[in-house]
Write an enzyme that holds these catalytic residues in place. Structure first.
Site, short mmCIF file in Angstrom:
data_model
loop_
_atom_site.label_atom_id
_atom_site.label_comp_id
_atom_site.label_asym_id
_atom_site.label_seq_id
_atom_site.Cartn_x
_atom_site.Cartn_y
_atom_site.Cartn_z
NE ARG A 52 -4.02 -2.02 2.11
CZ ARG A 52 -3.89 -3.06 2.92
NH1 ARG A 52 -2.92 -3.10 3.80
NH2 ARG A 52 -4.75 -4.06 2.85
CE LYS A 69 -1.04 13.07 -15.17
NZ LYS A 69 -1.33 13.22 -16.60
CD GLU A 117 6.98 16.62 -22.77
OE1 GLU A 117 6.43 17.65 -22.33
OE2 GLU A 117 6.35 15.57 -23.00
CE LYS A 172 4.32 17.43 -15.16
NZ LYS A 172 4.62 16.11 -15.73
CD GLU A 179 -4.27 14.72 -15.51
OE1 GLU A 179 -4.25 13.57 -15.08
OE2 GLU A 179 -3.67 15.07 -16.52
NE ARG A 186 -0.73 16.69 -13.41
CZ ARG A 186 -0.20 16.03 -12.39
NH1 ARG A 186 -0.58 16.32 -11.16
NH2 ARG A 186 0.69 15.10 -12.59
CG ASN A 208 -2.28 16.82 -21.46
OD1 ASN A 208 -1.28 16.17 -21.17
ND2 ASN A 208 -3.42 16.72 -20.81
CG HIS A 213 1.25 15.73 -24.69
ND1 HIS A 213 1.99 16.90 -24.75
CD2 HIS A 213 2.02 14.84 -24.01
CE1 HIS A 213 3.14 16.72 -24.10
NE2 HIS A 213 3.18 15.48 -23.65
CG HIS A 246 -0.64 10.97 -26.43
ND1 HIS A 246 -1.36 11.37 -25.33
CD2 HIS A 246 0.65 10.87 -26.01
CE1 HIS A 246 -0.55 11.52 -24.30
NE2 HIS A 246 0.67 11.22 -24.68
CG HIS A 252 6.52 11.64 -25.60
ND1 HIS A 252 5.17 11.43 -25.81
CD2 HIS A 252 6.60 12.66 -24.71
CE1 HIS A 252 4.47 12.28 -25.07
NE2 HIS A 252 5.32 13.03 -24.39
#
Lengths: 364, 364
Positions: free
Chosen positions: A123, A144, A186, A228, A238, A242, A246, A249, A253, A266
């Site tokens: 946990r 994340k 980025e 960031k 999020e 936030r 993106n 993206h 993506h 990427h």
């Protein structure tokens, strides 16, 4: 050496950036309250391990730490439930307990995978990141962590903040030219969404950054993380703001998915995506200078700004519509409204997006 | 109808307890801000589904909710990474997004499994518990969710608080006598660790509780949850105080492991474990009346108070030493120092524990 404190209440942590920092990890762990009573569990991949693993293990053992490590194959395929389970099995067999510390030594894939292990082993145990790519500066802020599902990327994950990020710019020297350019995409993104002065700095220091000049790199990573962090600290889970991270993206993506992961890195994919977002802004009535500025800085870094012609437009559109950001048929886009400022625009028509995709292919 | 508010700052949530509440779920969801824009995903097991699933789905659909469900096999074996992955696959195929709500309809196994799905699907979605066992009152407070690893129980998990717990005491009527007694063992535990007056109430209302009298049951569950909440709200992430909830669990878990899961129900195992802890207290100099009181109330509920003779003492000791609470060879125990009060005692000698295990077997 630069230190940036990510302010998240009781989950705050420092990002330490500098040249040749790797051998300072034992001291940094100790400074952050991770003493030798907690076993260390280093997760890395087979590309990184030959360069740094044995040296790092030796340095830690010398300071009295108990160190175990797990090496996964290189590449995105390791970010799977299968490897996650293999690592959990090893952790249990090693008898790791709640005082243990998981250390991610590697790029974004290793960071995400190791972070999800740390988030869910017993946990949740403590987590430390030692990024070895430029791109990982982005994933070292925000908490994340995730693994991929065969049907979609990053679907299984959690928010789990590290206790410490130690960024040794010397580890970036093993990156290929293409990985360097991709990672810097980025960094440039953080200028485009938040800080025109930083974008100008990136323009002026392009040569230094591409040559991995330690001082320039250290500042670029510092400021990228700081931008960031400004966004994330206002929206840890999020809920809204936030989403501006993106930028590029949505198209990016889709391009990655259609090209097959690996053909486009990427950063390359989001470079094209950021040009697409700027084109969209222009169509929505914002100044055409945004397109010119976006495109010129990305080109300066040798990043692609057009969609490879062989990628099918229908497939790109389908991938975008499947994207989790387009539930209920609505298309939302992050668009630059001036240099250093973006907004989330809702209700964008798929027809308009398609015309931009066509355009980005046609102009090659 | 009783409502207990679990105070955890922004993660606070209500536990609503009463007879025939199941059909109030649509209203309760709506009251808690879970409107029809979020798809519902009910996770239940094949023992529970025939009784309640179609009725619940119909009631929710009637109020405009989109409802999907997933039925796992009954029993502990469903609490695995395999079933977790199966559920994730289904969730992705259904197109569930971040607005979705995972509902656990069932006992502790379903609650833990569904909770871990909710904790990690797209990095966390909302979670609602509809417990159908007495034992689940214990797991409905505290936010612990997990799946088992083949090598050890509950090793993979998270803390993820529900938005709502809806406890319909009418669903308990399908429980077997043995399940009822086992579930009430955790209720009694809450009296033993925290509240002598509640323990006395349990003594007086034993017949009513064993007959599942709705009013008595509702109060017992309410007070059991309330005691647990008092402990958990002071120690959400299990740093210290929360360990007192493990009264009887050290010996109990070892007995479950050695007997093979299923021979002893969880409540039966901790019933024996609580008598063991009381015996340990006596050996440490606390009054013998604690043993008498502990044993008499558990016997009153028809719960076992002796270790089955065929269970091997060496195996029981080995299982305890493997237990995560005994890292570094130290044995820690939660012991009752008076009725309604326990303390964590460290440095207990394994020889002393072994003599108590022998004793608990010999006196059968």
């Amino acid at each position: 050496m630069r230190e940036l404190w990510i302010e998240l209440g009781e989950r705050s942590y420092p990002i330490i950036i500098g040249d040749g920092l790797l051998n300072r990890l034992p001291q940094a762990l100790s400074d952050r309250g991770m003493g030798t009573d907690g076993d260390l569990f280093i997760i890395t991949d087979e590309n990184i391990a030959p360069h740094y693993l044995s040296g790092l293990e030796a340095a830690l053992k010398e300071q009295g730490y108990t160190v175990n490590s797990f090496v996964v194959p290189g590449g995105e395929s390791s970010k799977s439930l299968k490897w996650y389970e293999n690592i959990m099995t090893e952790a249990i067999q090693l008898g790791l307990d709640r005082k243990s510390v998981v250390i991610a030594l590697g790029g974004g894939v290793v960071g995400d995978l190791a972070g999800f292990v740390a988030a869910t082993y017993m946990r949740g145990v403590r987590f430390v990141q030692v990024p070895t790519t430029i791109l990982a500066h982005d994933s070292s802020v925000g908490g994340k962590v995730a693994v991929n599902h065969p049907l979609a990327k990053n679907m299984i994950g959690a928010f789990h903040q590290p206790e410490l990020v130690l960024y040794d710019t010397a580890t970036l020297l093993t990156l290929s030219d293409r990985e360097i350019r991709s990672g810097l995409a980025e960094v440039i993104k953080h200028g485009l969404i938040w800080d025109e002065a930083f974008l100008n700095w990136c323009d002026e220091h392009a040569d230094a950054l591409l040559k991995l000049d330690a001082e320039s790199l250290s500042y670029a990573l510092y400021r990228g993380c700081e931008v960031k962090a400004s966004v994330v600290s206002q929206d840890e889970k999020e809920a809204g703001l936030r989403a501006i991270l993106n930028l590029g993206h949505t198209i990016g993506h889709a391009l990655e998915a259609v090209a097959g992961y690996g053909e486009l890195l990427h950063g390359e994919a989001i470079s094209i995506g950021m040009v697409g977002s700027a084109r969209l802004a222009e169509e929505l009535g914002y100044p055409a200078t945004i397109v010119e500025r976006t495109q010129s800085i990305l080109e300066r870094y040798g990043l692609p700004v057009r969609i490879p012609k062989h990628l099918d437009t229908d497939a790109i559109m389908a991938a975008m519509m499947r994207d989790k950001k387009f539930k209920s048929g609505q298309m939302n886009f992050v668009v630059p409204v001036e240099i250093g400022k973006v907004e989330i625009q809702t209700g964008i028509s798929p027809t308009l997006v398609r015309s931009i995709v066509d355009d980005l292919k046609g102009e090659v």
